[in-house]
Scaffold this motif. Structure first.
Motif, PDB file in Angstrom:
ATOM      1  N   ILE A 167       0.858  -1.174   0.000  1.00  0.00           N
ATOM      2  CA  ILE A 167       0.000   0.000   0.000  1.00  0.00           C
ATOM      3  C   ILE A 167       0.897   1.228   0.000  1.00  0.00           C
ATOM      4  O   ILE A 167       1.829   1.330   0.801  1.00  0.00           O
ATOM      5  N   THR A 224      -8.139   2.085  -3.381  1.00  0.00           N
ATOM      6  CA  THR A 224      -7.856   3.121  -2.394  1.00  0.00           C
ATOM      7  C   THR A 224      -8.276   2.580  -1.026  1.00  0.00           C
ATOM      8  O   THR A 224      -9.150   1.705  -0.932  1.00  0.00           O
ATOM      9  N   TYR A 225      -7.654   3.097   0.021  1.00  0.00           N
ATOM     10  CA  TYR A 225      -7.911   2.621   1.380  1.00  0.00           C
ATOM     11  C   TYR A 225      -8.179   3.801   2.302  1.00  0.00           C
ATOM     12  O   TYR A 225      -7.485   4.820   2.217  1.00  0.00           O
ATOM     13  N   LEU A 275      -4.626   3.354   9.184  1.00  0.00           N
ATOM     14  CA  LEU A 275      -5.314   2.705   8.062  1.00  0.00           C
ATOM     15  C   LEU A 275      -6.466   1.883   8.614  1.00  0.00           C
ATOM     16  O   LEU A 275      -6.324   1.233   9.656  1.00  0.00           O
ATOM     17  N   ALA A 278     -10.748  -2.517   5.693  1.00  0.00           N
ATOM     18  CA  ALA A 278     -10.489  -2.351   4.257  1.00  0.00           C
ATOM     19  C   ALA A 278      -9.306  -3.205   3.821  1.00  0.00           C
ATOM     20  O   ALA A 278      -9.317  -3.783   2.729  1.00  0.00           O
ATOM     21  N   ILE A 279      -8.306  -3.310   4.670  1.00  0.00           N
ATOM     22  CA  ILE A 279      -7.147  -4.149   4.349  1.00  0.00           C
ATOM     23  C   ILE A 279      -7.543  -5.614   4.384  1.00  0.00           C
ATOM     24  O   ILE A 279      -7.150  -6.382   3.499  1.00  0.00           O
ATOM     25  N   ALA A 335      -9.472  -6.424   1.217  1.00  0.00           N
ATOM     26  CA  ALA A 335      -8.574  -6.559   0.069  1.00  0.00           C
ATOM     27  C   ALA A 335      -7.815  -7.872   0.126  1.00  0.00           C
ATOM     28  O   ALA A 335      -7.560  -8.500  -0.896  1.00  0.00           O
TER      29      ALA A 335
END
Length: 110
Positions: free
Chosen positions: A27, A87-88, A99, A103-104, A107
């Motif tokens: 990222i 995008t994060y 972060l 979301a991570i 993904a």
């Protein structure tokens, strides 16, 4: 799941980037000249160039390999090209970069 502390805001230079390795892949974390931060995939869609080594201008980054430009806000390729990088969600809290963990994880599952 909350937020993951990835370091200090000052670790990312103005109009620059740093690379964060995660289970979801690399990222790129960008800091604009206005002290805004954005997090995106590090990989250019064109030839896989390292976006964290690109040129940050306004709210965009230009890939260092073939000059493809991406919006840091949306991940959309600018100009005549098409496509979108991931995008994060990222935020600044007490001078630290956070972060969004969900979301991570999402993904990573994709």
């Amino acid at each position: 799941m909350g937020w993951i502390d990835i370091g200090a805001l000052d670790d990312v230079p103005l109009r620059g980037a740093r690379l964060v390795k995660s289970r979801a892949g690399c990222i790129a974390v960008f800091r604009t000249g206005e002290n805004e931060v954005f997090a995106t995939s590090n990989t250019c869609l064109h030839r896989g160039g390292p976006l964290s080594e690109g040129i940050v201008h306004d709210r965009k980054v230009t890939c260092p390999l073939h000059n493809h430009v991406y919006s840091l806000e949306t991940g959309e390729v600018q100009g005549a090209d098409s496509g979108r990088i991931a995008t994060y969600p990222i935020r600044i809290e007490n001078g630290r970069l956070l972060l969004e963990a969900a979301a991570i994880a999402k993904a990573d599952a994709a």
